[in-house]
Motif scaffolding. Structure first.
Motif, PDB file in Angstrom:
ATOM      1  N   PRO A   1      -7.401  20.056 -27.471  1.00 46.57           N
ATOM      2  CA  PRO A   1      -6.702  20.634 -28.620  1.00 46.57           C
ATOM      3  C   PRO A   1      -6.504  22.143 -28.537  1.00 46.57           C
ATOM      4  O   PRO A   1      -5.501  22.667 -29.029  1.00 46.57           O
ATOM      5  CB  PRO A   1      -7.592  20.256 -29.807  1.00 46.57           C
ATOM      6  CG  PRO A   1      -8.921  19.930 -29.215  1.00 46.57           C
ATOM      7  CD  PRO A   1      -8.645  19.374 -27.859  1.00 46.57           C
ATOM      8  N   PHE A   2      -7.467  22.856 -27.904  1.00 43.27           N
ATOM      9  CA  PHE A   2      -7.339  24.316 -27.826  1.00 43.27           C
ATOM     10  C   PHE A   2      -6.145  24.736 -26.967  1.00 43.27           C
ATOM     11  O   PHE A   2      -5.653  25.856 -27.069  1.00 43.27           O
ATOM     12  CB  PHE A   2      -8.621  24.953 -27.288  1.00 43.27           C
ATOM     13  CG  PHE A   2      -8.903  24.673 -25.828  1.00 43.27           C
ATOM     14  CD1 PHE A   2      -8.405  25.515 -24.840  1.00 43.27           C
ATOM     15  CD2 PHE A   2      -9.658  23.571 -25.448  1.00 43.27           C
ATOM     16  CE1 PHE A   2      -8.658  25.261 -23.498  1.00 43.27           C
ATOM     17  CE2 PHE A   2      -9.907  23.314 -24.117  1.00 43.27           C
ATOM     18  CZ  PHE A   2      -9.401  24.155 -23.135  1.00 43.27           C
ATOM     19  N   LEU A   3      -5.655  23.822 -26.107  1.00 42.43           N
ATOM     20  CA  LEU A   3      -4.474  24.077 -25.293  1.00 42.43           C
ATOM     21  C   LEU A   3      -3.242  23.382 -25.878  1.00 42.43           C
ATOM     22  O   LEU A   3      -2.160  23.965 -25.956  1.00 42.43           O
ATOM     23  CB  LEU A   3      -4.717  23.596 -23.861  1.00 42.43           C
ATOM     24  CG  LEU A   3      -3.570  23.792 -22.859  1.00 42.43           C
ATOM     25  CD1 LEU A   3      -3.236  25.277 -22.725  1.00 42.43           C
ATOM     26  CD2 LEU A   3      -3.941  23.192 -21.512  1.00 42.43           C
ATOM     27  N   GLY A   4      -3.426  22.139 -26.306  1.00 42.98           N
ATOM     28  CA  GLY A   4      -2.300  21.358 -26.788  1.00 42.98           C
ATOM     29  C   GLY A   4      -1.683  21.891 -28.058  1.00 42.98           C
ATOM     30  O   GLY A   4      -0.451  21.970 -28.181  1.00 42.98           O
TER      31      GLY A   4
ATOM     32  N   PRO B   1      -1.648  25.062 -29.453  1.00 47.28           N
ATOM     33  CA  PRO B   1      -0.789  26.247 -29.265  1.00 47.28           C
ATOM     34  C   PRO B   1       0.534  25.908 -28.569  1.00 47.28           C
ATOM     35  O   PRO B   1       1.569  26.502 -28.885  1.00 47.28           O
ATOM     36  CB  PRO B   1      -1.653  27.166 -28.389  1.00 47.28           C
ATOM     37  CG  PRO B   1      -3.051  26.759 -28.665  1.00 47.28           C
ATOM     38  CD  PRO B   1      -2.997  25.278 -28.876  1.00 47.28           C
ATOM     39  N   MET B   2       0.505  24.966 -27.640  1.00 49.13           N
ATOM     40  CA  MET B   2       1.738  24.578 -26.957  1.00 49.13           C
ATOM     41  C   MET B   2       2.719  23.922 -27.926  1.00 49.13           C
ATOM     42  O   MET B   2       3.934  24.142 -27.853  1.00 49.13           O
ATOM     43  CB  MET B   2       1.418  23.628 -25.794  1.00 49.13           C
ATOM     44  CG  MET B   2       0.712  24.293 -24.632  1.00 49.13           C
ATOM     45  SD  MET B   2       0.214  23.110 -23.340  1.00 49.13           S
ATOM     46  CE  MET B   2       1.815  22.602 -22.711  1.00 49.13           C
ATOM     47  N   ILE B   3       2.204  23.122 -28.861  1.00 43.84           N
ATOM     48  CA  ILE B   3       3.063  22.494 -29.856  1.00 43.84           C
ATOM     49  C   ILE B   3       3.707  23.546 -30.751  1.00 43.84           C
ATOM     50  O   ILE B   3       4.928  23.529 -30.983  1.00 43.84           O
ATOM     51  CB  ILE B   3       2.265  21.486 -30.710  1.00 43.84           C
ATOM     52  CG1 ILE B   3       1.799  20.309 -29.856  1.00 43.84           C
ATOM     53  CG2 ILE B   3       3.103  20.995 -31.885  1.00 43.84           C
ATOM     54  CD1 ILE B   3       0.842  19.373 -30.580  1.00 43.84           C
ATOM     55  N   TYR B   4       2.873  24.453 -31.274  1.00 43.09           N
ATOM     56  CA  TYR B   4       3.396  25.477 -32.181  1.00 43.09           C
ATOM     57  C   TYR B   4       4.399  26.385 -31.478  1.00 43.09           C
ATOM     58  O   TYR B   4       5.487  26.669 -32.000  1.00 43.09           O
ATOM     59  CB  TYR B   4       2.238  26.315 -32.748  1.00 43.09           C
ATOM     60  CG  TYR B   4       1.408  25.600 -33.778  1.00 43.09           C
ATOM     61  CD1 TYR B   4       1.988  25.121 -34.956  1.00 43.09           C
ATOM     62  CD2 TYR B   4       0.047  25.397 -33.583  1.00 43.09           C
ATOM     63  CE1 TYR B   4       1.219  24.463 -35.909  1.00 43.09           C
ATOM     64  CE2 TYR B   4      -0.733  24.733 -34.533  1.00 43.09           C
ATOM     65  CZ  TYR B   4      -0.132  24.277 -35.692  1.00 43.09           C
ATOM     66  OH  TYR B   4      -0.889  23.622 -36.634  1.00 43.09           O
ATOM     67  N   MET B   5       4.041  26.843 -30.286  1.00 43.38           N
ATOM     68  CA  MET B   5       4.914  27.758 -29.564  1.00 43.38           C
ATOM     69  C   MET B   5       6.187  27.050 -29.097  1.00 43.38           C
ATOM     70  O   MET B   5       7.281  27.615 -29.153  1.00 43.38           O
ATOM     71  CB  MET B   5       4.172  28.378 -28.379  1.00 43.38           C
ATOM     72  CG  MET B   5       4.869  29.571 -27.768  1.00 43.38           C
ATOM     73  SD  MET B   5       3.833  30.469 -26.565  1.00 43.38           S
ATOM     74  CE  MET B   5       2.630  31.209 -27.671  1.00 43.38           C
ATOM     75  N   GLY B   6       6.036  25.813 -28.633  1.00 43.93           N
ATOM     76  CA  GLY B   6       7.205  25.053 -28.218  1.00 43.93           C
ATOM     77  C   GLY B   6       8.158  24.816 -29.369  1.00 43.93           C
ATOM     78  O   GLY B   6       9.378  24.945 -29.217  1.00 43.93           O
ATOM     79  N   SER B   7       7.619  24.472 -30.536  1.00 44.54           N
ATOM     80  CA  SER B   7       8.459  24.240 -31.715  1.00 44.54           C
ATOM     81  C   SER B   7       9.176  25.520 -32.132  1.00 44.54           C
ATOM     82  O   SER B   7      10.360  25.493 -32.494  1.00 44.54           O
ATOM     83  CB  SER B   7       7.600  23.715 -32.880  1.00 44.54           C
ATOM     84  OG  SER B   7       6.977  22.498 -32.530  1.00 44.54           O
TER      85      SER B   7
END
Length: 218
Positions: free
Chosen positions: A128-131, A133-139
């Motif tokens: 989750p600590f990687l996934g 941020p990737m979701i938020y930044m990707g969105s």
């Protein structure tokens, strides 16, 4: 999904906004160079170093204000990449191609950020600590790039869509149309602050986003 605090929200938006505006401008210069104009290259603007493209007001202050305001509309700009149209092999046609390069780069970046978000969803449960941020930044990357693409395709000089339309119009008509350019930013700001711009663009932005989310199964 967890709600972001203000600092986290700004962090999630910072990189996508910088890339969206910087790559947009570099794309103009790169296509111009391919078509015979080395001006941007000679001035050191064919670089992804954001410091070469940042406008303190348009790239930092204005987007930050829009992030803090309610709603989902983001507005900003970078220092325009210089193009000497006399150097282009076919100036009228090539200026349209140079203009089209910016929105095209935003579409490609939206797809790229969509892939980042997709990978984030796949990693969110295990890492989750990687996934997350990737979701938020990707969105954020999807949204900012689609907004910039749709906004810049408006047929209003000096936006890219205006330059593309001028390249498609017959010579005398293109000249008359290009004379709108000194008033284009004023018209754009009036549309923005009256809410007409958002009402015009947001349905298109939502449609493109829904298509991208559908294709990537997000």
């Amino acid at each position: 999904m967890l709600q972001l605090n203000l600092v986290q929200e700004i962090a999630a938006w910072a990189l996508p906004v910088l890339f969206a505006i910087t790559v947009h401008e570099v794309s103009h210069g790169w296509v111009a160079r391919r078509l015979g104009d080395p001006t941007a290259e000679m001035m050191g603007r064919l670089t992804l170093n954001p410091l070469k493209h940042i406008d303190p007001i348009g790239t930092v202050l204005v987007p930050l204000i829009f992030v803090l305001l309610p709603g989902n509309f983001i507005f900003g700009w970078a220092k325009p990449v210089p193009v000497t149209w006399q150097n282009l092999r076919n100036p009228k046609r090539d200026m349209a191609l140079v203009a089209l390069a910016g929105p095209s780069s935003n579409l490609l970046m939206a797809i790229g950020w969509g892939v980042v978000a997709k990978l984030g969803y796949l990693l969110a449960d295990q890492v989750p600590f990687l996934g997350l941020p990737m979701i938020y930044m990707g969105s954020a990357g999807i949204l900012i790039n689609i907004i910039l693409m749709v906004l810049n395709l408006l047929p209003l000089p000096p936006l890219d869509g205006g330059r593309v339309l001028a390249g498609l119009l017959p010579g005398p008509l293109a000249y008359k149309y290009s004379r709108i350019e000194p008033y284009g930013i004023v018209i754009l700001l009036v549309l923005l602050f009256t809410g007409l711009l958002g009402g015009l663009l947001w349905p298109v932005v939502q449609g493109v986003m829904q298509l991208l989310y559908s294709v990537l199964a997000l």
